[in-house]
Every structure is written in structure tokens, then in C-alpha cells.
Design a protein around this motif. Structure first.
Motif, short mmCIF file in Angstrom:
data_model
loop_
_atom_site.label_atom_id
_atom_site.label_comp_id
_atom_site.label_asym_id
_atom_site.label_seq_id
_atom_site.Cartn_x
_atom_site.Cartn_y
_atom_site.Cartn_z
N VAL A 168 -14.89 27.30 -46.97
CA VAL A 168 -13.81 27.84 -47.24
C VAL A 168 -12.50 26.66 -47.06
O VAL A 168 -12.14 26.07 -46.25
N THR A 224 -17.80 32.14 -37.71
CA THR A 224 -18.23 31.56 -36.43
C THR A 224 -17.94 30.12 -36.14
O THR A 224 -17.13 29.68 -37.11
N THR A 276 -16.59 38.07 -35.85
CA THR A 276 -15.59 39.08 -35.99
C THR A 276 -14.19 38.83 -35.29
O THR A 276 -13.49 39.75 -34.86
N GLY A 277 -14.03 37.49 -35.06
CA GLY A 277 -12.80 37.18 -34.40
C GLY A 277 -11.44 36.95 -35.07
O GLY A 277 -11.44 37.68 -36.12
N ILE A 308 -10.21 34.54 -37.56
CA ILE A 308 -10.29 34.67 -39.04
C ILE A 308 -10.93 35.53 -39.80
O ILE A 308 -10.23 35.80 -40.92
N VAL A 322 -21.79 41.27 -38.00
CA VAL A 322 -22.49 40.69 -36.98
C VAL A 322 -21.62 39.90 -36.04
O VAL A 322 -20.91 39.03 -36.35
N1 LIG Z 1 -9.51 28.77 -42.94
C1 LIG Z 1 -8.59 28.84 -42.12
O1 LIG Z 1 -7.58 28.71 -42.28
C2 LIG Z 1 -9.09 28.90 -40.65
C3 LIG Z 1 -8.22 29.43 -39.76
C4 LIG Z 1 -8.58 29.60 -38.50
C5 LIG Z 1 -10.02 29.54 -38.11
N2 LIG Z 1 -10.85 28.96 -38.97
C6 LIG Z 1 -12.18 28.68 -38.75
O2 LIG Z 1 -13.00 29.84 -38.69
C7 LIG Z 1 -14.08 29.63 -37.67
C8 LIG Z 1 -13.83 30.86 -36.42
O3 LIG Z 1 -12.66 30.59 -35.88
P1 LIG Z 1 -11.78 31.95 -35.03
O4 LIG Z 1 -10.52 31.31 -34.86
O5 LIG Z 1 -11.88 33.10 -36.00
O6 LIG Z 1 -12.68 32.13 -33.88
P2 LIG Z 1 -12.80 33.11 -32.83
O7 LIG Z 1 -13.26 32.68 -31.59
O8 LIG Z 1 -11.51 34.02 -32.93
O9 LIG Z 1 -13.84 33.91 -33.42
C9 LIG Z 1 -15.39 33.65 -33.57
C10 LIG Z 1 -16.24 34.79 -33.29
O10 LIG Z 1 -17.43 34.41 -33.58
C11 LIG Z 1 -18.33 34.97 -32.64
N3 LIG Z 1 -19.59 33.98 -32.46
C12 LIG Z 1 -19.88 33.05 -31.77
N4 LIG Z 1 -21.07 32.60 -31.87
C13 LIG Z 1 -21.62 33.40 -32.68
C14 LIG Z 1 -22.84 33.51 -33.24
N5 LIG Z 1 -23.80 32.48 -32.94
N6 LIG Z 1 -23.38 34.49 -34.10
C15 LIG Z 1 -22.49 35.41 -34.39
N7 LIG Z 1 -21.09 35.52 -33.98
C16 LIG Z 1 -20.78 34.40 -33.23
C17 LIG Z 1 -17.62 35.04 -31.46
O11 LIG Z 1 -17.96 36.16 -30.54
C18 LIG Z 1 -16.26 35.46 -32.04
O12 LIG Z 1 -16.07 36.85 -32.12
C19 LIG Z 1 -14.11 28.34 -37.05
O13 LIG Z 1 -14.77 27.43 -37.59
C20 LIG Z 1 -12.54 27.91 -37.31
O14 LIG Z 1 -12.36 26.55 -37.82
C21 LIG Z 1 -10.64 28.51 -40.17
#
Ligand SMILES: NC(=O)c1ccc[n+]([C@@H]2O[C@H](COP(=O)([O-])OP(=O)(O)OC[C@H]3O[C@@H](n4cnc5c(N)ncnc54)[C@H](O)[C@@H]3O)[C@@H](O)[C@H]2O)c1
Length: 381
Positions: free
Chosen positions: A134, A83, A17-18, A20, A44
């Protein structure tokens, strides 16, 4: 057969829930919820405070830190994985085994072995749940229009292409402990940043046959590269150059394809609209033809919403989504080959990397402490 009734909203769980999840997935899911196509039923995250805040802000009825418990209790139709890449394999497999479709953030997972394990967890029928990635840049109206014209042969043969992801990330960005490491980030800008333009290039150009890559670590104190370049040959004969960077102050994402009858250019940063595409006809192309090429129709920007709309329709129709199976694997295979070529100083052909190859299981091929060729560091590696 599919457990999903095509007239019912797709009951969706968001995992992670971060950044993206909030910026890309929730807005898309809520737009489609208003159209009766999705319903967010669970969230989750390993961080209990984060998942409760996320669920409260968006009125999501179920929040948990335990993915398996959520899958057993909620039985969602679709699981959206937001995640970090290191957990994409285990979470995709768990969701598929629970009978859910998966839409997993890029990068798909850290290796081709992981990707193949995810595919092996699918039952295999078109209407059975599958995992998809994605890759939202394939789904804007601009890409759709250009892809259709390219595949119809309207522009003639593609001849030479450029693909550029020149971005800037500072030391604060790399201070996050999971960034810059093979095990947790999955790779440098070839994997984490350039993957979107690379995916779109491969989608537009058709099958690639050979890649020759270079990688360098020029600025950041990281395990992975911070710059990579590649030369690519496609089955149809065209050639391309690629640049992926996180050390470029003037940031741009660009694709240019010179065909027999036109040059196609896309220039943007993190997402495009129709106006970001430019088509220049070759001398002799009738103005009426060029005007047709420039008519992109209604503007649908590249976005999570554009892809999710298509995924939801595919699931309802019992169709494979374009970024599932081989359509999701192709980009990961290409990036793996780029790394292998860069680290072994040899050309790598499509299909070369399979079980038994060290690059099949790890993008660094078993040498996480690689040293850039010619840097002088290799003497001490
Ligand atoms: N498609 C796009 O344009 C785009 C843009 C940004 C990020 N992303 C991808 O999205 C993914 C997440 O990136 P983000 O920037 O949101 O990261 P982030 O760190 O902001 O969020 C990740 C979340 O996942 C949670 N997490 C970690 N391990 C976990 C687990 N085992 N089970 C459940 N939750 C868990 C963390 O607590 C956090 O809240 C990465 O793979 C990133 O490359 C894609």
C-alpha cells in the motif's frame, strides 16, 4: 496461469481489523464491490471480539482468528494485510502459498531479507499471484499527471528536490507498547511516517544512487529515531534533501522539485487532491504550455480507493502492479540505506546492501540500542 476470472469480483479477505482496515480498506473495497469488482468474503484478527464486531458491522460472512484456517477454507483471491509490520512477512508468504494476491500495508516488512523472502514465495509469472504494498500516494490524479509530464521530459531535467514529512506525535501515541521499537514498529518516522512522501519522491525522480543520512532521538523515550534527515543523489544527477519528523507541532507533508522549466510543489498532510499541487513555470515558458501543465483533469485524491482500483484492474489484466516486486522494494531499500548511512556515518549507494550485510536483516544493523552521533550518549552505549 491466473486462477482469477477477470469478469468475476475479486474475493477478498481482510486480515487485521483495526484502524486502517476500517478507515482506508473497507470503504475502498465496498466502493469497488458496488461496481462488481470486489467482494469481501472473510475477516481475520488475533482479537476474536474485534474480528466478530468488524464482520458483523460490514456483513462479512466469515470471521476467524486463524489465518491459515481462513486461507484453506475460503480460498480468497486477494488478501489485504492491515496488521502490524512484524507479521507482514509470514502472512504474505502464507497467502501467496495459498494462491492469493496480497496487498500489504506499509511499511512492507521489517527488512530487505523479509521482502526478498516474500518475493521468493511468488511463482513469478505476470499473471501469477504476487505481493504488492500500500503506497497510495503514487495513485492520485496529481501524481499521475506530474509523473507523466516528468517522464515525458516536459519540465526538463529535475535538478533539486525537497521532501518533508514533519508530523507531531505525543507521548500518548508512543505509550502503545508496540510503538517505538525496531522489532514491532519496524523503525521511526523514516520507516513509519515519512515512507509515503519518500515513496512518492522516488517514484517521481527516478533511480537514486547515493544517500547520506542522519538520525536523532530528541523528544521521545523510544528505541528508534524520532527525527531523520538525508541528502540524496539521483542517477540523473539531481540532488535532494529529506526530513522525517514526529516532533514538529506545525504538521505538513511536502515535496518540491525544481526542474529546468518549472518548479513542482505538493503541500498537504495525509492525502492530496489536485488543488494541493502547484506548478510554477520558469521565465520564458509560454502561457499556453503552463496552462496545459496546470490542467490536472478529473480530481482523484490519493487514497486506498485510487490504488485498489488500479490493483484490481492489474490483476484482471494479468499485469504486475506498480508497487509489487522491485517497485515495492525500492523504497524499503532506500530507507534501509538511510539508516545504515546514519548509523555508520558513511554514504551508502544503491545496491550496496545485500545478504551478509547486517542492515540486510535489521534496519538498526545489529545495534538496536544505537546512540545518536554527537549526543554524548554514545560513550555509554
Ligand atoms: N497507508 C496508510 O496511510 C496507513 C495509515 C495507518 C496505518 N497504516 C499501516 O497499517 C498497519 C496497521 O495499522 P493500524 O493503525 O490499523 O493498527 P491497529 O493496531 O489499529 O490494527 C491492527 C490490527 O491487527 C491485529 N493483529 C495484530 N497482529 C495480528 C496477527 N498476527 N494476525 C491478525 N491480526 C493481527 C490487531 O489485533 C489489530 O486489530 C500498520 O502497518 C500501519 O503502518 C497505514
Amino acid at each position: 496461469m491466473s486462477p482469477h476470472r477477470s469478469d468475476a469480483p475479486l474475493r477478498t479477505a481482510v486480515v487485521g481489523t483495526g484502524g486502517i482496515a476500517r478507515a482506508g480498506h473497507l470503504p475502498a473495497l465496498r466502493t469497488l464491490a458496488a461496481e462488481g469488482k470486489t467482494e469481501v468474503v472473510a475477516a481475520v484478527d488475533v482479537d476474536g471480539t474485534a474480528v466478530r464486531a468488524f464482520a458483523d458491522s460490514f456483513s462479512i460472512p466469515y470471521a476467524s482468528t486463524d489465518l491459515d484456517a481462513m486461507l484453506a477454507e475460503v480460498r480468497p483471491d486477494l488478501v489485504v494485510l492491515c496488521t502490524p509490520p512484524a507479521v507482514h512477512r509470514e502472512q504474505s508468504v502464507a497467502a501467496l502459498r495459498a494462491g492469493a494476491w496480497v496487498w500489504c500495508e506499509k511499511p512492507p516488512c521489517p527488512s530487505l531479507a523479509d521482502y526478498d523472502a516474500i518475493e521468493a514465495a511468488e511463482k513469478g509469472g505476470d499473471a501469477d499471484p504476487y505481493a504488492s504494498i500500500v503506497f497510495q500516494h503514487r495513485f492520485g490524479s496529481g501524481a499521475r499527471h506530474v509523473r507523466r509530464l516528468l517522464r515525458a521530459g516536459a519540465f526538463g531535467r529535475p535538478l533539486v528536490a525537497h521532501c518533508q514529512t514533519t508530523w507531531y506525535r505525543d507521548a500518548a501515541y508512543y505509550a502503545a507498547p508496540w510503538r517505538g521499537h525496531w522489532a514491532t514498529e519496524g523503525g521511526g518516522p523514516a520507516m513509519g511516517h515519512g515512507i509515503h512522501q519518500t515513496d512518492l519522491l522516488l517514484d517521481l525522480m527516478g533511480p537514486w544512487s547515493e544517500v547520506r543520512g542522519m538520525a536523532a532521538r530528541l523528544v521521545h523515550d523510544v528505541e528508534t529515531e524520532d527525527v531523520s534527515t538525508a541528502q540524496v543523489r539521483f542517477e540523473g544527477g539531481a540532488v535532494a534533501t529529506l526530513v522525517n519528523s514526529v516532533v514538529s507541532p506545525d504538521e505538513v507533508s511536502r515535496i518540491r522539485i525544481d526542474c529546468e522549466h518549472a518548479t513542482i510543489e505538493l503541500t498537504h498532510l495525509y492525502g492530496y487532491r489536485n488543488a494541493d499541487w502547484h506548478i510554477t513555470p520558469a521565465p520564458g515558458v509560454p502561457e499556453a504550455t503552463a496552462a496545459g501543465w496546470r490542467d490536472f483533469g478529473a480530481d482523484e485524491p490519493s487514497s486506498h480507493l485510487a490504488q485498489l482500483r488500479c490493483l484490481v484492474d492489474d490483476i484482471a489484466a494479468g499485469r504486475r502492479h506498480d508497487t509489487s516486486g522491485p517497485g515495492g522494494r525500492r523504497t524499503l531499500e532506500f530507507i534501509t540505506a538511510l539508516y545504515k548511512s546514519a548509523f555508520t556515518d558513511t554514504p551508502v549507494r544503491a545496491g550496496d546492501i545485500g545478504p551478509g550485510d547486517p542492515y540486510y536483516t535489521e534496519l538498526h544493523g545489529g545495534a538496536p540500542g544505537w546512540a545518536p552521533a554527537g549526543s554524548g550518549e554514545e560513550d555509554h552505549a
